[in-house]
Structures are given as C-alpha cells and as structure tokens.
Design a protein around this motif. Structure first.
Motif, PDB file in Angstrom:
ATOM      1  N   LYS A  52       0.847  -1.193   0.000  1.00 16.14           N
ATOM      2  CA  LYS A  52       0.000   0.000   0.000  1.00 16.14           C
ATOM      3  C   LYS A  52       0.883   1.243   0.000  1.00 16.14           C
ATOM      4  O   LYS A  52       2.041   1.195   0.418  1.00 16.14           O
ATOM      5  N   MET A  53       0.326   2.344  -0.462  1.00 20.04           N
ATOM      6  CA  MET A  53       1.029   3.614  -0.347  1.00 20.04           C
ATOM      7  C   MET A  53       1.002   4.064   1.109  1.00 20.04           C
ATOM      8  O   MET A  53      -0.042   4.047   1.774  1.00 20.04           O
ATOM      9  N   TYR A  54       2.170   4.443   1.600  1.00 24.59           N
ATOM     10  CA  TYR A  54       2.323   4.851   2.990  1.00 24.59           C
ATOM     11  C   TYR A  54       3.368   5.947   3.033  1.00 24.59           C
ATOM     12  O   TYR A  54       4.502   5.747   2.586  1.00 24.59           O
ATOM     13  N   ASN A  55       2.975   7.109   3.512  1.00 19.79           N
ATOM     14  CA  ASN A  55       3.875   8.264   3.491  1.00 19.79           C
ATOM     15  C   ASN A  55       4.432   8.514   2.098  1.00 19.79           C
ATOM     16  O   ASN A  55       5.614   8.804   1.910  1.00 19.79           O
ATOM     17  N   SER A  56       3.553   8.362   1.120  1.00 16.20           N
ATOM     18  CA  SER A  56       3.852   8.667  -0.290  1.00 16.20           C
ATOM     19  C   SER A  56       4.875   7.731  -0.905  1.00 16.20           C
ATOM     20  O   SER A  56       5.584   8.112  -1.845  1.00 16.20           O
ATOM     21  N   ARG A  57       4.959   6.500  -0.409  1.00 10.79           N
ATOM     22  CA  ARG A  57       5.824   5.505  -1.056  1.00 10.79           C
ATOM     23  C   ARG A  57       5.150   4.138  -0.980  1.00 10.79           C
ATOM     24  O   ARG A  57       4.423   3.852  -0.005  1.00 10.79           O
ATOM     25  N   PRO A  58       5.325   3.279  -1.980  1.00 11.95           N
ATOM     26  CA  PRO A  58       4.778   1.923  -1.900  1.00 11.95           C
ATOM     27  C   PRO A  58       5.495   1.138  -0.810  1.00 11.95           C
ATOM     28  O   PRO A  58       6.730   1.103  -0.770  1.00 11.95           O
ATOM     29  N   THR A  59       4.724   0.521   0.075  1.00 16.02           N
ATOM     30  CA  THR A  59       5.291  -0.093   1.276  1.00 16.02           C
ATOM     31  C   THR A  59       4.654  -1.451   1.516  1.00 16.02           C
ATOM     32  O   THR A  59       3.456  -1.637   1.321  1.00 16.02           O
ATOM     33  N   ILE A  60       5.466  -2.399   1.957  1.00 10.56           N
ATOM     34  CA  ILE A  60       4.963  -3.706   2.373  1.00 10.56           C
ATOM     35  C   ILE A  60       4.281  -3.575   3.728  1.00 10.56           C
ATOM     36  O   ILE A  60       4.831  -2.965   4.659  1.00 10.56           O
ATOM     37  N   PHE A  61       3.093  -4.159   3.830  1.00 12.79           N
ATOM     38  CA  PHE A  61       2.393  -4.240   5.111  1.00 12.79           C
ATOM     39  C   PHE A  61       2.195  -5.702   5.470  1.00 12.79           C
ATOM     40  O   PHE A  61       1.699  -6.493   4.664  1.00 12.79           O
ATOM     41  N   ILE A 370      -0.844  -7.305  -9.583  1.00 14.73           N
ATOM     42  CA  ILE A 370       0.606  -7.252  -9.409  1.00 14.73           C
ATOM     43  C   ILE A 370       0.956  -6.116  -8.460  1.00 14.73           C
ATOM     44  O   ILE A 370       0.581  -4.967  -8.669  1.00 14.73           O
ATOM     45  N   ASP A 371       1.705  -6.462  -7.401  1.00 15.31           N
ATOM     46  CA  ASP A 371       2.058  -5.488  -6.368  1.00 15.31           C
ATOM     47  C   ASP A 371       3.463  -4.926  -6.536  1.00 15.31           C
ATOM     48  O   ASP A 371       3.717  -3.789  -6.159  1.00 15.31           O
ATOM     49  N   TYR A 372       4.378  -5.745  -7.052  1.00 14.50           N
ATOM     50  CA  TYR A 372       5.733  -5.233  -7.238  1.00 14.50           C
ATOM     51  C   TYR A 372       6.347  -5.793  -8.511  1.00 14.50           C
ATOM     52  O   TYR A 372       5.974  -6.867  -8.995  1.00 14.50           O
ATOM     53  N   LEU A 373       7.281  -5.041  -9.049  1.00 13.22           N
ATOM     54  CA  LEU A 373       8.130  -5.467 -10.154  1.00 13.22           C
ATOM     55  C   LEU A 373       9.550  -5.531  -9.623  1.00 13.22           C
ATOM     56  O   LEU A 373       9.882  -4.895  -8.601  1.00 13.22           O
ATOM     57  N   SER A 374      10.409  -6.245 -10.330  1.00 16.16           N
ATOM     58  CA  SER A 374      11.772  -6.399  -9.824  1.00 16.16           C
ATOM     59  C   SER A 374      12.726  -6.728 -10.961  1.00 16.16           C
ATOM     60  O   SER A 374      12.315  -7.096 -12.055  1.00 16.16           O
ATOM     61  N   GLY A 375      14.016  -6.620 -10.658  1.00 16.55           N
ATOM     62  CA  GLY A 375      15.053  -6.963 -11.621  1.00 16.55           C
ATOM     63  C   GLY A 375      16.425  -6.652 -11.059  1.00 16.55           C
ATOM     64  O   GLY A 375      16.556  -5.848 -10.136  1.00 16.55           O
ATOM     65  N   PRO A 376      17.459  -7.297 -11.600  1.00  9.85           N
ATOM     66  CA  PRO A 376      18.824  -7.024 -11.143  1.00  9.85           C
ATOM     67  C   PRO A 376      19.339  -5.707 -11.683  1.00  9.85           C
ATOM     68  O   PRO A 376      18.763  -5.107 -12.587  1.00  9.85           O
ATOM     69  N   GLN A 377      20.448  -5.245 -11.115  1.00 16.35           N
ATOM     70  CA  GLN A 377      21.092  -4.044 -11.630  1.00 16.35           C
ATOM     71  C   GLN A 377      21.637  -4.322 -13.032  1.00 16.35           C
ATOM     72  O   GLN A 377      21.855  -5.478 -13.400  1.00 16.35           O
ATOM     73  N   ILE A 400       7.885   3.308 -12.143  1.00 14.94           N
ATOM     74  CA  ILE A 400       7.298   2.320 -11.239  1.00 14.94           C
ATOM     75  C   ILE A 400       6.715   3.038 -10.026  1.00 14.94           C
ATOM     76  O   ILE A 400       5.583   2.765  -9.602  1.00 14.94           O
ATOM     77  N   TYR A 401       7.483   3.980  -9.488  1.00 11.68           N
ATOM     78  CA  TYR A 401       7.025   4.752  -8.326  1.00 11.68           C
ATOM     79  C   TYR A 401       5.778   5.564  -8.646  1.00 11.68           C
ATOM     80  O   TYR A 401       4.810   5.570  -7.870  1.00 11.68           O
ATOM     81  N   LEU A 402       5.770   6.238  -9.792  1.00 11.14           N
ATOM     82  CA  LEU A 402       4.634   7.081 -10.150  1.00 11.14           C
ATOM     83  C   LEU A 402       3.356   6.273 -10.342  1.00 11.14           C
ATOM     84  O   LEU A 402       2.246   6.794 -10.163  1.00 11.14           O
ATOM     85  N   ASN A 403       3.503   5.006 -10.716  1.00  8.04           N
ATOM     86  CA  ASN A 403       2.342   4.153 -10.885  1.00  8.04           C
ATOM     87  C   ASN A 403       1.981   3.403  -9.597  1.00  8.04           C
ATOM     88  O   ASN A 403       1.180   2.470  -9.621  1.00  8.04           O
ATOM     89  N   LYS A 404       2.612   3.808  -8.503  1.00  9.53           N
ATOM     90  CA  LYS A 404       2.290   3.314  -7.162  1.00  9.53           C
ATOM     91  C   LYS A 404       2.515   1.815  -7.015  1.00  9.53           C
ATOM     92  O   LYS A 404       1.820   1.131  -6.265  1.00  9.53           O
ATOM     93  N   LYS A 405       3.505   1.317  -7.752  1.00  9.42           N
ATOM     94  CA  LYS A 405       3.942  -0.063  -7.584  1.00  9.42           C
ATOM     95  C   LYS A 405       5.284  -0.064  -6.866  1.00  9.42           C
ATOM     96  O   LYS A 405       6.086   0.878  -6.994  1.00  9.42           O
ATOM     97  N   LEU A 406       5.531  -1.126  -6.140  1.00  9.32           N
ATOM     98  CA  LEU A 406       6.822  -1.307  -5.491  1.00  9.32           C
ATOM     99  C   LEU A 406       7.813  -1.876  -6.493  1.00  9.32           C
ATOM    100  O   LEU A 406       7.460  -2.744  -7.300  1.00  9.32           O
ATOM    101  N   TRP A 407       9.037  -1.388  -6.471  1.00  9.80           N
ATOM    102  CA  TRP A 407      10.135  -1.969  -7.240  1.00  9.80           C
ATOM    103  C   TRP A 407      11.138  -2.546  -6.259  1.00  9.80           C
ATOM    104  O   TRP A 407      11.531  -1.886  -5.286  1.00  9.80           O
TER     105      TRP A 407
END
Length: 772
Positions: A52-61, A370-377, A400-407
């Motif tokens: 969920k968005m928490y303090n303006s960042r996507p956060t795990i709850f 889908i709650d988060y996306l991911s990938g290596p550097q 990713i941030y602007l679309n309120k998804k966690l990366w």
C-alpha cells in the motif's frame, strides 16, 4: 494434439471449483504432504500481506504493520537453494540477527508437480521450515517458477516454441544442474503462447495456493513471485541468438490480435501496404522480414508494419501470461498476499529488447493483480563492481514509483573476496583495502533504491559456491561462504536496516530536478538484429543513462507515458533520450505542459521523427524548434564540442546513423560540430523555454554536467562523484575519498575530509548531518 489434463483445474472463482479441486487433489491426484504436522509457530497469527502507499511511497504491510522492503534471497542453484542445509541456513540466521525478517526462496513446479496425478507439497514446506528454524518471526516470499516440469515438456513436444535457426535443444545435465541452466539457449520449453501450458501450470499454481495456504508453513507466507521465461525473468526463450516464436501457438495469437486490431482483410492490407495479405494466412515474421528496414535504421510505419505488429503481440503475450498467473495467486490464496514478478527491464538488455525485453510495461503496471516489479542491476556498461561507478536499477524506476507499484532491486553483486591470512589481493590491495572498498559499495548499492522510494533483496549466489565476477579472487583456502557472510559487511547492512525501518515512517518525496525521458514503444520501430544491433538504441539507452550519474545531479529515469503523472514544477532540465516516436497527442502535451516556464529541454538525435503513421524530418523540426538538413556521412558521426563550452571530449556514435541531420538554423548558438563541419550541437532560446539539440547521444558526464549547470539544475558535486537523493537522504559515493565538497539544495556547502579510500557518505539532505 492429445492433451491430458491431469489434476489441472482452471479456477473460475466459484466455491464449488475450490471444493472439487481439493477433493480431487486429496482423493485422486496423489497430492501429498510428508511433513510433521506439529506446530512450528504456536500462537503466531496468519500472515496477511499487501503493498500500500504509505507516506507517499509503496510499502509492504504485514498484518497492517509497515515493513521496510529489504529482503534476503537464496538462489535456485544446487548447493545454495535449500533453506534447511547448513550454509544457506547459516546465512539466513545472520540476516535475521541483523534485523531482516523478509526472505525469498525458490520453488519450481518440478518440485511439486512430480507427474500425472502426483502433487507433493513437502519440498515447499521444508523451504519455509528451514527459514523458521533460525528466524521464527520471518515472513517468506516464494519465487515460484511456473515453467512446465521437464516430464510435461517431454510428453508434449508439440508445445515447444519454434526457432527459425533450428530445432529446440534438449537440456544436457552433467551432474546436479540448475533446472533453468539451458534457458539462454534454444531450449525445449513450452512456448509462452501455449494455451495448454498456461492452463496446466495455472491449475497447479492454483492448487498449490489453496493447499499450501492451509498448512502450518503457509501461515508464514507473505508473497509469491511468479517466474518463467529465461532465468524466470520473462525474457522470451532463445531471444538472445534465435528468431522466435514461429510455432502454431504464437501464430494463433498473432492472428487473433490482427482480428481485433483490423477486423477485415481490407483494413489489414491498407495498414501493411500488402494487397494479398489476409488475417487467416498471416504468419509470424521471418528473420529476413525482421532484418529488412525501409528507412535506414528505422522501420517504415507502413511498409514494416507487420513486424511492428508482431513485436506488439509477442510482448502482449508475455504480459498476459504474467497477469494470468498473478491473478491465479490472488484468487486462490485465501487471505491477502503480495504478488510480484520480474518485469520492467529497460537498461542492459543486450540490444535485444524487441525480441525478448519488457516493452509492455504499462500493461503490467496497470494490473490490479501485481504489487511489485523487480530486476537485477544492469551488468553493462560498467557493472558497478568498481569503486566510483554507479549502482543503478535495470528499470525506469521512477515510472514504477509514479504508478504506485513497489520496485525491488535484485542486488546480486558479490563483494571482492580476500582473507586476512592472504597478504595481498591481485598484487595491489590488502585485505583491509578490499574491505573498505566493499563496505563503500554495499552502502552505495543498498541505499540507492531507498532514495528512490523503493526497496531490494540481497541475492546470494555465494551459498552455492558461485564466484561470478572474473576479478574475484579464487583460492582453495577460501572455502565457501555467503556473499555478505562477514561481520565487517553485515554490520553496515544491519545499521541500514535499522535506519530505513525508521525512514518509512517519514513522508517521502523525490529530490531531483533533472528528468531523463525514455520510450519503450519506439524500440519496435528501430533495428533489432542478433549480430548487428541498432547503433542508436544501445547508445542512448545505456550510455547516456550511465553518464548522467557522473554529472553531479540527482535525476530520475522515466517513461514518456508517465510525464503527465509528474509534478514538473521541480524540474529544470528534461532530457528526451530516445523519444523518436511522438504521436500528435504527445506533442500537444509537451507544448502545453513541458515546453514552458523557462525550462531547458535537451533533444537527442531524432525526437518525434515518427508519429506512428509516417517518418518525417519536419516532425523533428517541429519538436526541437530548429531547422534541420539531412546529410550523409561515410564514417561514424563524431561531435566535437566547442572549447568555449568546456574541455569536453568528443561525443562519438557507436555506428552509422541513417538518417542523420545537421542544424541549419541561423538563430541557434552553435556549441559543437560534426567532423565534416555541420552543426551537431546547438541551443536556441525560444519564447518560453530553451531548446538544446545534439545529433548523437551525450555519453560524457562532464558534458551533461555543463548542460545541467547552464539549465539551472542543482549540482551537488563537481568531480564525478555519484549522487543519489530522495526521501530526505543524500548519498554520495566517491572512489578516492579525500577532500569532498558537497552543496546541498538549500545552498549550504559541506566540506568533508574523508579517508583516502573509496567512501559512501549518507547525509540528511536538508541539514547535511551524517546518518550512517
């Protein structure tokens, strides 16, 4: 095709389907669990997890309590993959003792779906138990590989993808190999367009979710990461060196899409400029068709439309697969669970983005499942393994941030190895020097995603004895250990975890005033062959992004489509990197919202050259506000920067550009020229903004620094130090230490006398106070 659907249920959301599937599994399918049923966590509540968005960042709850998104992950590699074995469990315990409570482990359908009518949860149960034995309050994420098991693939060879260059190659296992060892080649796998695989694997994943969620171990599961494609990262099979997928499965998907898009053969023929084309006979483009471009390095939007359409379909197929499996998890796990995936790779995709990258980004971002996306550097250019280099994400992370998804970054870089009893490393560095360098890199790498409002996991191949970097020391005395299994390295990781735990309770905001704008759709309109890669895409995507990190600014990489989501008032400089495809609606938005307020805009090479219907030089003139002239060069274009602009190296293309333009506008300020004398780098003051144009990608940090300076963007440093800023944190990484000068955004100057060694400094971005 004869297809046996053994214990394969397509869950339709009804309660009866759940009951039937459970009865079938328990009574008929051989579904079994051999684990001891005694409680392992008496009194522990079920994990309910969401993002969920928490303090303006996507956060795990977890059970309504925010948790910093920092995980430790084991690999899929034999020797390091099982949580109950000595070395992996030791490293899990180390991370637990330093505050990490989120862990990711791999599981494949091969481990669960053992054959027709044979379904077994015991390996998955052991994976969870192995973590809980040493970290009882841990929460577990499964990286769940939905590849068809090897026995299924052998039974249904008609489901293979078809590679134009030859038949699929069987896996060759010598000893105990990784299940996905052969993925990068032309493996025998189920086509990602195969409906039989999709339904089978989806049914087994659904059964796993229903059954495992009811076990004692299931109480600790917080998330499931759906994985398939090359290395589980949703790259198309064989994409690196083969032309895929010409199977009947992909052909059917292609024709279905054409029906939805064009409806009739007549409309298709007009779109493709192909009088004899029909939807019913349309085939996946051949290698020859893909390699033929009708406008230099660009595809003609009409004459090459078939290839453009096919790439659209291929990427949509992969995105559809991901969303399908994510939905299966969400609808079959009986309580809130986090679902993620590998997707959004944009940088460092080997010049093969059209054939196997992730171009359907917004289809994934818009999915409710889908709650988060991911990938290596990125692994190139510059893999971040040397001091003074930037660690960075593979994705357009601000989108990713602007679309309120966690990366979640996959941080899989191992520290250099050495031991106190080995006096020197590579005849240059002592153990102490190596440790200092490693600590600086660990702090740099772990802090990067948190300044972007995101998170990461530390991915540990070390448990499997894998020393992946060629510069890493190999010595028989070294033994085996996890990448970070050293108190010298675990201590800063623990301190970072403590600090980010507190920071997630503070409001987050980006702190950049430079945007670097990219597009994914345009990749389909450019050259994309196996051997002769597009000379502009690799250059402007990877090298311009890298150079910006050396400019001393804080910047955000973003997708063109997300510009409307940005509060643009904070940005002084916007660099349009590969925006060669601009539709009329894009240009209207730019005129009304971007090209104003005295802002500076840097255009690279061919902005707006195509509008999706045709390619035209006049479009580039319209966008840049400059008059241009098309030219031909026999050699690779080189831009020589005028010395009045600074002592900046030449900017050289990485291949021949066709088309290529010079600026012929008499009202511009000339800042650089091609080797033949034509103006290649210029600036023009327009009514309400300043337009900059450069004919080849800017790949030097000093050049971008000077453009940023003259644009009014804030320069934190002047000497190429790496800078990250966001959420009240300023991170500065330097290769050499010593006297380091930093200017905060509020104008305060800070001078630090650092040790003469690699250093990463973490400051409060407002006060300059050292945080760690």
């Amino acid at each position: 095709m004869s297809f046996k659907n053994d214990c394969c249920w397509c869950f339709n959301g009804s309660g009866n389907a759940v009951i039937i599937a459970l009865l079938f599994c328990l009574g008929l399918s051989g579904c079994s669990s051999t684990m001891d049923e005694s409680p392992i966590l008496p009194g522990r509540p079920l994990v309910s997890a969401e993002v969920k968005m928490y303090n303006s960042r996507p956060t795990i709850f977890l059970n309504d309590t925010p948790e910093a998104p920092m995980l430790y992950a084991l690999p899929d590699v034999p020797g390091g993959r099982w949580t109950w074995e000595e070395l992996p469990q030791h490293n899990i315990e180390q991370f637990c003792q330093h505050g990490v409570r989120l862990f990711q482990v791999d599981i494949f359908l091969d481990h669960i779906w053992l054959g027709p009518q044979k379904f077994d949860l015991s390996i998955a149960q052991k994976q969870v138990r192995g973590v809980l034995e040493v970290c009882p309050d841990a929460s577990i994420f499964f990286r769940f590989h939905v590849n068809a098991p090897k026995w299924w693939v052998e039974e249904y060879p008609e489901e293979y993808p078809i590679y134009e260059e030859g038949a699929a190659s069987p896996d060759v296992s010598i000893g105990l190999s990784r299940i996905l060892e052969a993925d990068p080649r032309n493996p025998e796998r189920a086509s990602l367009a195969s409906q039989a695989w999709l339904e089978s694997a989806g049914a087994q994943l659904g059964q796993f979710c229903r059954d495992f969620s009811q076990t004692e171990e299931g109480r600790a599961v917080a998330g499931i990461h759906v994985a398939s494609g090359v290395y589980g990262e949703w790259h198309y099979w064989g994409f690196m060196n083969f032309t895929v997928d010409q199977s009947p499965h992909m052909t059917d998907r292609f024709r279905s899409w054409l029906t939805d898009q064009y409806e009739t053969d007549r409309v298709l023929q007009q779109a493709w400029s192909a009088p004899g084309a029909t939807i019913a006979t349309a085939k996946v483009p051949t290698k020859a068709e893909r390699e033929k471009l009708n406008d230099g390095i660009f595809r003609d939007p009409v004459l090459d439309r078939k290839v453009i359409d096919y790439f659209t379909v291929q990427h949509q197929v992969v995105a559809d697969d991901i969303i399908y499996f994510a939905r299966v998890v969400k609808e079959n796990w009986p309580r809130p669970v986090i679902v993620g995936t590998f997707y959004g790779y944009f940088f460092s995709v080997f010049g093969r983005q059209a054939s196997g990258g992730h171009l359907a980004l917004h289809q994934i971002l818009e999915s409710e499942y889908i709650d988060y996306l991911s990938g290596p550097q990125p692994y190139y250019p510059e893999d971040g393994y040397e001091d003074g280099e930037p660690y960075r994400s593979r994705s357009l992370i601000h989108s990713i941030y602007l679309n309120k998804k966690l990366w979640l970054d996959e941080y899989d870089q191992q520290p250099r190895r050495s031991w106190p009893w080995i006096s020197e490393y590579d005849n240059r560095k002592t153990f102490e020097a190596i440790s200092t360098s490693n600590i600086a890199q660990i702090k740099r790498n772990v802090w990067f995603p948190f300044t972007k409002g995101q998170g990461l996991w530390l991915y540990d191949f070390g448990n499997a004895s894998m020393n992946l970097h060629p510069r890493n020391q190999r010595n028989k005395q070294m033994g085996t250990s996890g990448y970070w299994d050293n108190p010298i390295y675990m201590s800063p990781i623990g301190r970072i975890k403590d600090l980010v735990d507190s920071l997630i309770n503070e409001p987050y905001a980006p702190e950049s005033d430079v945007l670097l704008v990219y597009d994914t759709e345009v990749i389909k309109y450019l050259k994309s062959e196996q051997k002769e890669k597009c000379p502009i895409t690799e250059h402007v995507v990877n090298w311009t992004n890298l150079a910006m990190y050396y400019a001393g600014v804080s910047f955000e990489p973003i997708h063109l489509d997300d510009l409307p989501k940005v509060d643009l008032k904070n940005y002084r400089l916007i660099v349009f990197a590969n925006t060669f495809l601009l539709e009329d609606s894009d240009k209207t938005f730019l005129r009304q919202n971007v090209l104003n307020n005295g802002r500076h805009v840097l255009w690279v090479y061919a902005p707006g050259y195509s509008n999706g219907q045709k390619n035209d030089r006049e479009f580039v003139e319209e966008v840049t506000g400059m008059l241009l002239k098309e030219v031909t060069m026999d050699s690779v274009a080189t831009v020589r920067i005028d010395r009045s602009f600074g002592n900046i190296p030449d900017q050289k293309a990485k291949g021949k550009y066709d088309p290529l333009w010079v600026v012929r506008d008499q009202e511009v300020e000339v800042l650089g020229k091609y080797q033949n004398g034509g103006t290649a780098f210029a600036r023009k003051k327009l009514v309400d903004h300043t337009s900059w144009y450069i004919g080849v990608p800017p790949t030097d940090g000093a050049l971008l620094r000077e453009i940023a300076r003259q644009s009014g963007a804030h320069l934190y440093t002047e000497n190429g130090e790496i800078v990250y800023a966001g959420g009240g944190v300023l991170v500065v990484h330097t290769a050499h230490g010593g006297q380091t000068k930093i200017r905060l955004q509020n104008g305060q100057d800070i001078s630090l006398d650092l040790p003469e060694s690699p250093q990463t400094i973490v400051l409060d971005s407002q006060t300059g106070q050292c945080l760690i």
